[in-house]
Scaffold this motif. Sequence first.
Motif, short mmCIF file in Angstrom:
data_model
loop_
_atom_site.label_atom_id
_atom_site.label_comp_id
_atom_site.label_asym_id
_atom_site.label_seq_id
_atom_site.Cartn_x
_atom_site.Cartn_y
_atom_site.Cartn_z
N GLY B 141 0.81 -1.21 0.00
CA GLY B 141 0.00 0.00 0.00
C GLY B 141 0.85 1.26 0.00
N TRP B 142 1.91 1.27 0.82
CA TRP B 142 2.75 2.46 0.90
C TRP B 142 3.51 2.69 -0.39
CZ3 TRP B 142 4.24 0.43 6.34
CH2 TRP B 142 3.25 0.78 7.25
N VAL B 143 4.05 1.61 -0.95
CA VAL B 143 4.77 1.75 -2.22
C VAL B 143 3.79 2.19 -3.32
CG1 VAL B 143 6.04 0.52 -4.02
CG2 VAL B 143 6.59 0.11 -1.62
N ALA B 162 9.56 10.25 -18.72
CA ALA B 162 10.24 9.04 -19.18
C ALA B 162 10.62 8.12 -18.02
CB ALA B 162 11.48 9.41 -19.98
N VAL B 163 10.55 8.63 -16.81
CA VAL B 163 10.95 7.84 -15.64
C VAL B 163 9.90 6.77 -15.34
CG1 VAL B 163 11.21 7.98 -13.13
CG2 VAL B 163 12.41 9.61 -14.60
N GLU B 164 10.37 5.57 -14.98
CA GLU B 164 9.47 4.47 -14.62
C GLU B 164 9.05 4.68 -13.15
OE1 GLU B 164 7.30 1.73 -14.18
OE2 GLU B 164 9.05 0.74 -13.31
N PRO B 165 7.75 4.89 -12.89
CA PRO B 165 7.30 5.22 -11.53
C PRO B 165 7.71 4.20 -10.46
CG PRO B 165 5.55 5.68 -13.08
CD PRO B 165 6.63 4.98 -13.86
N ARG B 166 7.60 2.90 -10.77
CA ARG B 166 7.96 1.90 -9.76
C ARG B 166 9.46 1.94 -9.43
NH1 ARG B 166 4.66 -1.15 -7.46
NH2 ARG B 166 2.53 -0.94 -8.18
N GLN B 167 10.28 2.18 -10.44
CA GLN B 167 11.72 2.28 -10.20
C GLN B 167 12.04 3.49 -9.33
OE1 GLN B 167 14.17 0.19 -11.05
NE2 GLN B 167 15.73 1.49 -10.11
#
Lengths: 209, 209
Positions: B141-143, B162-167
């Motif tokens: 949930g926090w991530v 262009a940045v990957e949100p999860r990364q």
Amino acid sequence: MGELESPASPRRRSDGEQTHTAILETAMRIASIEGLGSLTIGRLAKELGISKSGLFAHFKSKERLQRETIDAARAVFEHEVLRPGMGHEPGLGQIEGLCEAYLSYVERGVFPGGCFFAHMLAEFDAPEGPIHDELEADQRGWVGMLVQLIETAQKQGEIDPAVEPRQLAFELFAPLELANYLFTLHRDPSFVEHGRQAVADTLARVAPR
Amino acid sequence: MGELESPASPRRRSDGEQTHTAILETAMRIASIEGLGSLTIGRLAKELGISKSGLFAHFKSKERLQRETIDAARAVFEHEVLRPGMGHEPGLGQIEGLCEAYLSYVERGVFPGGCFFAHMLAEFDAPEGPIHDELEADQRGWVGMLVQLIETAQKQGEIDPAVEPRQLAFELFAPLELANYLFTLHRDPSFVEHGRQAVADTLARVAPR
DNA sequence: CCTACCGATCGGTAGG
DNA sequence: CCTACCGATCGGTAGG
């Protein structure tokens, strides 16, 4: 680890020594998953099929069992992470090598509960007791080693000399630890991949201008 | 937390409720330092000066004591980290706000053993039991919340699309966790400062071009 | 490596 | 909230 034995070996390892090794291997496995606090003598004995007092005789105190378990885990860490990681070119090569060796060690599940020392770090964070002091010294040593490699890489023109070595060591260490915790918690290898990418991103950012 | 009471209050909190709250506060303190596994009913009772069975009557099982302790810690985390962090401008402001709120919560020693949930993360990494599942859901949930804030910031032109949100969520989370562990282990505030700098470095790197 | 044991503590129950 | 108790397990010892 050496299941084969030469039957005619003149000075083969005693049964006691083999048992001692087997105890420590089971102890490392349990401690990496549930912590040193969950490592009880009775449980360890049951899992190995020997008596409690028979096992106890090998260590003479619980603290010594804990100490020897940590020492055995340190040897595994040196063999699985430090040796392969340091086997690269001094400086940036060793930095990249150590980060990759750590992530590989996590990914391969060398310890079933994730990095043994990352678990100990959380368990012995209270500033009390000889085990805390020992683990804190290990931790300082590993960060200090990373700082030295960064300084070497800076001298060799592989990393921007304006970068603060302790800060960079922190920024490299952070994704390694998080990759370990999240991979172990979620059993999802994409977190190890995130760790690899984070290390690469950080090293790209500090490349010499 | 509310030591003062109006003596003439018509429906003042019962003694039982006060005791219940006091138990959970002591339980959170112990668990943040030594883990939920070290949270025994006997020890908790001794520390609070009540009988073991008197304490037990409040919870009816050890698992419920553990659950209620986690719930109480979640409320503290929401009050000390999520609420102040989310009280900034949506998007980048909230991202920076949450990171700073977390580091401040660590630095102020809201829990004496460092971040309660960081400790639980290491203790319940084995994929077994209802508590593990609950903590894993919290973590996700926090991530997930951080990922959503990053996507919002990208829509608002505050972060490179262009940045990957999860990364990026991983790269922001990592220094927060490491700052917590190293500050708690070494009692050295410079690790919190390293965390602040790491967050700033990462956010600078993903600024829109 | 074993059996047989020790006092202490564990989670939990009975009954008030 | 209490006393009084239960069976199980803890780390550790005696003696072999």
